[in-house]
Write an enzyme that holds these catalytic residues in place. Sequence first.
Site, PDB file in Angstrom:
ATOM      1  N   ASP A 134      54.188-138.295 -47.190  1.00 48.81           N
ATOM      2  CA  ASP A 134      53.059-137.643 -47.433  1.00 48.81           C
ATOM      3  C   ASP A 134      52.654-137.992 -49.046  1.00 48.81           C
ATOM      4  O   ASP A 134      53.624-137.845 -49.781  1.00 48.81           O
ATOM      5  CB  ASP A 134      53.357-136.099 -47.297  1.00 48.81           C
ATOM      6  CG  ASP A 134      51.894-135.481 -47.497  1.00 48.81           C
ATOM      7  OD1 ASP A 134      50.956-135.849 -47.454  1.00 48.81           O
ATOM      8  OD2 ASP A 134      52.355-134.093 -47.489  1.00 48.81           O
ATOM      9  N   TYR A 136      50.281-137.462 -52.532  1.00 53.78           N
ATOM     10  CA  TYR A 136      49.955-136.139 -53.199  1.00 53.78           C
ATOM     11  C   TYR A 136      48.480-136.590 -54.232  1.00 53.78           C
ATOM     12  O   TYR A 136      48.668-136.611 -55.567  1.00 53.78           O
ATOM     13  CB  TYR A 136      51.121-135.819 -54.124  1.00 53.78           C
ATOM     14  CG  TYR A 136      50.953-134.317 -54.808  1.00 53.78           C
ATOM     15  CD1 TYR A 136      50.499-133.081 -54.059  1.00 53.78           C
ATOM     16  CD2 TYR A 136      51.092-134.048 -56.072  1.00 53.78           C
ATOM     17  CE1 TYR A 136      50.638-131.873 -54.815  1.00 53.78           C
ATOM     18  CE2 TYR A 136      51.255-132.889 -56.939  1.00 53.78           C
ATOM     19  CZ  TYR A 136      50.848-131.840 -56.106  1.00 53.78           C
ATOM     20  OH  TYR A 136      51.076-130.567 -56.554  1.00 53.78           O
ATOM     21  N   HIS A 141      43.746-131.068 -56.270  1.00 60.11           N
ATOM     22  CA  HIS A 141      44.765-130.417 -55.631  1.00 60.11           C
ATOM     23  C   HIS A 141      45.807-130.241 -56.748  1.00 60.11           C
ATOM     24  O   HIS A 141      46.523-129.295 -56.773  1.00 60.11           O
ATOM     25  CB  HIS A 141      44.919-131.001 -54.339  1.00 60.11           C
ATOM     26  CG  HIS A 141      46.193-130.128 -53.595  1.00 60.11           C
ATOM     27  ND1 HIS A 141      46.434-128.948 -53.145  1.00 60.11           N
ATOM     28  CD2 HIS A 141      47.488-130.832 -53.539  1.00 60.11           C
ATOM     29  CE1 HIS A 141      47.569-128.798 -52.634  1.00 60.11           C
ATOM     30  NE2 HIS A 141      48.294-129.788 -52.881  1.00 60.11           N
ATOM     31  N   ARG A 150      53.042-123.774 -61.990  1.00 55.08           N
ATOM     32  CA  ARG A 150      53.880-124.201 -63.274  1.00 55.08           C
ATOM     33  C   ARG A 150      52.876-123.903 -64.452  1.00 55.08           C
ATOM     34  O   ARG A 150      52.754-122.681 -64.702  1.00 55.08           O
ATOM     35  CB  ARG A 150      54.216-125.631 -63.354  1.00 55.08           C
ATOM     36  CG  ARG A 150      55.336-126.230 -62.442  1.00 55.08           C
ATOM     37  CD  ARG A 150      55.535-127.763 -62.542  1.00 55.08           C
ATOM     38  NE  ARG A 150      54.273-128.380 -62.099  1.00 55.08           N
ATOM     39  CZ  ARG A 150      54.007-128.867 -60.793  1.00 55.08           C
ATOM     40  NH1 ARG A 150      54.982-128.631 -59.851  1.00 55.08           N
ATOM     41  NH2 ARG A 150      52.951-129.608 -60.613  1.00 55.08           N
ATOM     42  N   GLU A 207      47.201-127.630 -44.860  1.00 59.39           N
ATOM     43  CA  GLU A 207      46.908-128.630 -45.799  1.00 59.39           C
ATOM     44  C   GLU A 207      45.986-129.560 -45.253  1.00 59.39           C
ATOM     45  O   GLU A 207      46.320-130.085 -44.226  1.00 59.39           O
ATOM     46  CB  GLU A 207      47.870-129.470 -46.576  1.00 59.39           C
ATOM     47  CG  GLU A 207      48.719-128.580 -47.405  1.00 59.39           C
ATOM     48  CD  GLU A 207      49.718-129.082 -48.294  1.00 59.39           C
ATOM     49  OE1 GLU A 207      50.293-130.140 -47.982  1.00 59.39           O
ATOM     50  OE2 GLU A 207      50.199-128.659 -49.397  1.00 59.39           O
ATOM     51  N   ASP A 241      48.949-131.170 -42.664  1.00 58.02           N
ATOM     52  CA  ASP A 241      50.434-130.817 -43.131  1.00 58.02           C
ATOM     53  C   ASP A 241      50.595-129.158 -43.383  1.00 58.02           C
ATOM     54  O   ASP A 241      50.749-128.802 -44.498  1.00 58.02           O
ATOM     55  CB  ASP A 241      50.635-131.660 -44.501  1.00 58.02           C
ATOM     56  CG  ASP A 241      52.017-131.434 -44.903  1.00 58.02           C
ATOM     57  OD1 ASP A 241      52.690-131.240 -44.135  1.00 58.02           O
ATOM     58  OD2 ASP A 241      51.976-131.748 -46.420  1.00 58.02           O
ATOM     59  N   THR A 357      46.824-133.132 -49.786  1.00 51.90           N
ATOM     60  CA  THR A 357      45.696-132.115 -49.659  1.00 51.90           C
ATOM     61  C   THR A 357      44.502-132.830 -50.225  1.00 51.90           C
ATOM     62  O   THR A 357      44.516-132.993 -51.472  1.00 51.90           O
ATOM     63  CB  THR A 357      46.096-130.789 -50.368  1.00 51.90           C
ATOM     64  OG1 THR A 357      47.357-130.413 -49.662  1.00 51.90           O
ATOM     65  CG2 THR A 357      45.149-129.646 -49.945  1.00 51.90           C
TER      66      THR A 357
HETATM   67 CA    CA Z   1      50.956-132.470 -47.903  1.00 49.39          CA
END
Ligand code: CA
Length: 423
Positions: A134, A136, A141, A150, A207, A241, A357
């Site tokens: 997966d 990113y 996103h 964060r 997701e 996801d 996502t």
């Molecule tokens: Ca994901």
Amino acid sequence: MSKANDPSLWSWVTVPAGSDFPIQNLPFGIFQTKDLSPRVGVAIGEQILDLQAIAEAGLLNSISFDKSVLSKNILNSFIALGKHTTNAVRERSSELLNADNQELQANDVLRNKALIKQSDARMLMPVSVPNYTDFYSSREHATNVGMMFRDPANALLPNWLHLPVGYHGRASSIVVSGTPIHRPKGQTKTDAEAMPSFGPSKSLDFELEIAFITGKATSLGDSITTAQAEDFIFGLVLFNDWSARDLQRWEYVPLGPFLAKNFGSTISPWVVTLEALEPFRVEGPAQEPEVLPYLKYSGKKNLDIALEVTIRTESGAEKLVSHSNFKYMYWNMCQQLAHHTVNGCNISVGDMYASGTISGPTPDSYGSMLEITWGGKNPVQMPDGTERKFINDNDTVLIKGYAEKDGVRIGFGECSGMILPSK
Ligand code: CA
């Protein structure tokens, strides 16, 4: 409109307006019925063309390959034959379904045998998935999550603009659309709590992703360049996801997602080929700072695929909660595969590589409830008067995706999953 001008009339099989499966698409899948064992089929309109049946009738004799791959319950052996063969089978299917072709159209017995109503069939997992990764790769996103989890001022971590961040996911729990998922249980701990607690996730999320499936293996030590990558990509599916945000928040440091993600992922059953999506290529976002040489690419590598997420409650009330597009991806599939293999990691036939996502620039295009409700601060109002911060038990999440241009719609069908209470 004349047949020449109306793409919906190019096949003798009726293709209703708005169908995901015109003759220009012809995705591959595995289906079974109460009378037929699992086998390879091609979607056309509201029907399935049974490739085993047309092969037995000799209609695929012009293509030389072991026809027994069409009688298997996964596509792996078929797609391992390579694009030379799979493209030829898709093109031959197109020829047989063309309005001007009589070979199948005029053969009443064979036509009735080889065309199965989708409503009479059950779709199975299209491939056995040896490995699942997966990524990113949506900047929007990653920025949204970074702001919430964060530091809002430094939402993107320093590596993000230099490499397609990813992690190795769990292949065993990828299921086909329609398979229910039980709400996961696990450990959670908020900053205010001294000790972790255990129980069903209270913030279960979807997701919105697209995954590509590889059709060709490499040996350990080999790398794939961005220029070679498309030759390795057989096709794409919609991918949900499922993510338990409360578990994720506690467990993810320092090695990334684990039990918050591995309890289930849902895919759409039809694999749409890269060839069918060819007319929908678009430029990706400009990449600044400049990427390292092995991540450079040329040509249009993003795809304009509209995406929708709908939540359906137990009472049947539906709400469209996101309208996004695959074209927003910062890192494209070729860069993802080049990065994945640059260290010599080998890939297998049937591997699944999910995008991460897919969030767009505006709140109505965010690809998860975490972002849509901004961590639960802005609940979604449902038409039945209830509200959602995350996904409730007995809710169904439906993802749809389609590329559309000049009257031709290349769609993915449906990727749907219902959440059941914890076991
Ligand atoms: Ca994901």
